[in-house]
Design a protein around this motif. Structure first.
Motif, PDB file in Angstrom:
ATOM      1  N   ASP A 194       0.820  -1.168  -0.096  1.00 38.95           N
ATOM      2  CA  ASP A 194      -0.029  -0.002  -0.016  1.00 38.95           C
ATOM      3  C   ASP A 194       0.861   1.064   0.127  1.00 38.95           C
ATOM      4  N   TYR A 195       0.994   2.218  -0.981  1.00 43.88           N
ATOM      5  CA  TYR A 195       1.838   3.182  -1.237  1.00 43.88           C
ATOM      6  C   TYR A 195       1.370   4.216  -0.485  1.00 43.88           C
ATOM      7  N   ALA A 196       0.113   4.578  -0.579  1.00 43.14           N
ATOM      8  CA  ALA A 196      -0.573   5.815   0.258  1.00 43.14           C
ATOM      9  C   ALA A 196      -0.396   5.457   1.731  1.00 43.14           C
ATOM     10  N   LEU A 197      -0.515   4.094   2.159  1.00 43.76           N
ATOM     11  CA  LEU A 197       0.019   4.056   3.567  1.00 43.76           C
ATOM     12  C   LEU A 197       1.266   4.084   3.879  1.00 43.76           C
ATOM     13  N   ALA A 198       2.210   3.905   2.990  1.00 44.55           N
ATOM     14  CA  ALA A 198       3.618   3.952   3.229  1.00 44.55           C
ATOM     15  C   ALA A 198       3.920   5.377   3.464  1.00 44.55           C
ATOM     16  N   VAL A 199       3.333   6.317   2.649  1.00 41.97           N
ATOM     17  CA  VAL A 199       3.411   7.615   3.170  1.00 41.97           C
ATOM     18  C   VAL A 199       2.833   8.233   4.329  1.00 41.97           C
ATOM     19  N   ARG A 200       1.627   7.689   4.751  1.00 42.85           N
ATOM     20  CA  ARG A 200       1.343   8.210   6.024  1.00 42.85           C
ATOM     21  C   ARG A 200       2.016   7.840   6.965  1.00 42.85           C
ATOM     22  N   GLU A 201       2.389   6.483   6.943  1.00 42.98           N
ATOM     23  CA  GLU A 201       3.158   6.045   8.024  1.00 42.98           C
ATOM     24  C   GLU A 201       4.579   6.648   8.306  1.00 42.98           C
ATOM     25  N   LEU A 202       5.400   7.199   7.011  1.00 42.36           N
ATOM     26  CA  LEU A 202       6.449   7.825   7.051  1.00 42.36           C
ATOM     27  C   LEU A 202       6.311   9.128   7.764  1.00 42.36           C
ATOM     28  N   GLY A 203       5.093   9.772   7.354  1.00 41.60           N
ATOM     29  CA  GLY A 203       4.954  11.248   8.136  1.00 41.60           C
ATOM     30  C   GLY A 203       4.912  11.108   9.619  1.00 41.60           C
ATOM     31  N   LYS A 204       4.351  10.073  10.330  1.00 45.78           N
ATOM     32  CA  LYS A 204       4.247   9.887  11.535  1.00 45.78           C
ATOM     33  C   LYS A 204       5.574   9.616  12.065  1.00 45.78           C
ATOM     34  N   ALA A 205       6.342   8.638  11.276  1.00 42.09           N
ATOM     35  CA  ALA A 205       7.573   8.397  11.869  1.00 42.09           C
ATOM     36  C   ALA A 205       8.660   9.403  12.111  1.00 42.09           C
ATOM     37  N   VAL A 206       8.599  10.575  10.909  1.00 41.56           N
ATOM     38  CA  VAL A 206       9.616  11.378  10.997  1.00 41.56           C
ATOM     39  C   VAL A 206       9.149  13.011  11.371  1.00 41.56           C
ATOM     40  N   GLY A 207       7.695  12.952  11.540  1.00 45.38           N
ATOM     41  CA  GLY A 207       6.951  14.210  11.913  1.00 45.38           C
ATOM     42  C   GLY A 207       6.948  15.217  10.892  1.00 45.38           C
ATOM     43  N   VAL A 208       6.632  14.558   9.796  1.00 46.41           N
ATOM     44  CA  VAL A 208       6.131  15.437   8.675  1.00 46.41           C
ATOM     45  C   VAL A 208       4.711  15.301   8.255  1.00 46.41           C
ATOM     46  N   PRO A 209       4.201  16.453   8.107  1.00 51.43           N
ATOM     47  CA  PRO A 209       2.695  16.693   7.818  1.00 51.43           C
ATOM     48  C   PRO A 209       2.388  15.745   6.653  1.00 51.43           C
ATOM     49  N   VAL A 210       1.279  15.040   6.351  1.00 49.06           N
ATOM     50  CA  VAL A 210       0.825  14.478   5.444  1.00 49.06           C
ATOM     51  C   VAL A 210      -0.554  14.875   5.076  1.00 49.06           C
ATOM     52  N   ILE A 211      -0.510  15.195   3.599  1.00 49.83           N
ATOM     53  CA  ILE A 211      -2.090  15.556   2.744  1.00 49.83           C
ATOM     54  C   ILE A 211      -2.444  14.487   2.157  1.00 49.83           C
ATOM     55  N   ASP A 212      -3.486  13.722   2.701  1.00 46.24           N
ATOM     56  CA  ASP A 212      -3.934  12.449   2.051  1.00 46.24           C
ATOM     57  C   ASP A 212      -4.864  12.659   0.891  1.00 46.24           C
ATOM     58  N   MET A 213      -4.047  12.825  -0.042  1.00 47.55           N
ATOM     59  CA  MET A 213      -4.633  13.273  -1.383  1.00 47.55           C
ATOM     60  C   MET A 213      -5.434  11.985  -2.117  1.00 47.55           C
ATOM     61  N   THR A 214      -4.956  10.719  -1.584  1.00 49.63           N
ATOM     62  CA  THR A 214      -5.810   9.500  -2.044  1.00 49.63           C
ATOM     63  C   THR A 214      -7.131   9.674  -1.446  1.00 49.63           C
TER      64      THR A 214
END
Length: 233
Positions: A194-214
């Motif tokens: 799941d590529y979208a999930l990978a982005v969400r989890e990365l954001g949480k892990a490194v403290g970067v905001p995520v805009i869920d365009m999916t």
């Protein structure tokens, strides 16, 4: 009439994106401005990604363009916008382009970086594929490529990175298949996930905001209906 309503809805989506981006970064930028940002030039909103983000020089599917081309229309002139997204690129292959050098040499204190990859990271090709499985410390993963090549470099330059999950692929039937939501299967040596999930989890892990365009684009398509004529990809 239908086209007019669709344009209005797409405009609302872009407006929501920009409001979220600016609200995330503004408080941080205000605190840092007097202390560290003495450059009199405008801060820049850098935008990178694939065809869903980039501009085009042709008239295929109307004039076609990605969401990155519209960001400047929702700003008041405080920011300079540089959309250097390129069609067909993945987070891995983009580093081979001159635009990547422009980005890494041009980012400065107080800038923002919107990162919109994913569609081509799924391609089962050595030059573009990254694995959606594994964290940002694992070499060869989507998360690692995003972190090493973009997030870490942005932070080192004093630029604020913002991750965007990939927009959905259009569902003509209104029923969502896994691939339209960027969830892939294993193909030979290429691991699916799941590529979208990978982005969400990365954001949480490194403290970067995520805009869920999916999720945002899926919701918009469901409002428009399966017979709509607006192509988000």
């Amino acid at each position: 009439m239908m086209k007019k309503r669709n344009r209005k809805r797409i405009s609302c989506l872009l407006s929501a994106l920009l409001l979220l981006v600016m609200s995330i970064g503004w408080s941080v930028m205000a605190m840092a401005d007097d202390a560290v940002n003495k450059d009199s030039s405008k801060p820049t909103v850098w935008i990178i990604g694939d065809s869903t983000v980039s501009s085009f020089a042709d008239n295929y599917y109307y004039p076609r363009y990605g969401w990155g081309t519209q960001i400047d229309k929702y700003l008041d002139g405080t920011y300079e916008v540089k959309n250097i997204a390129l069609s067909g690129r993945s987070s891995k292959s983009y580093v081979n382009d001159k635009e990547y050098n422009e980005l890494t040499s041009g980012m400065k204190q107080g800038d923002y970086l919107l990162i919109g990859f994913g569609h081509n990271d799924e391609k089962t090709e050595k030059e573009r594929y990254t694995s959606p499985v594994g964290d940002y410390m694992t070499e060869g993963t989507f998360a690692n490529t995003l972190y090493v090549n973009y997030i870490r470099k942005a932070r080192n330059a004093g630029c604020y990175p913002i991750l965007c999950t990939p927009i959905v692929r259009r569902s003509a039937s209104g029923e969502w298949k896994a691939t339209e939501l960027h969830i892939t299967q294993d193909v030979a040596q290429y691991k699916g996930g799941d590529y979208a999930l990978a982005v969400r989890e990365l954001g949480k892990a490194v403290g970067v905001p995520v805009i869920d365009m999916t999720q945002l684009t899926r919701d918009e398509y469901e409002k428009l209906g399966s017979d709509n004529t607006i192509y988000l990809h």
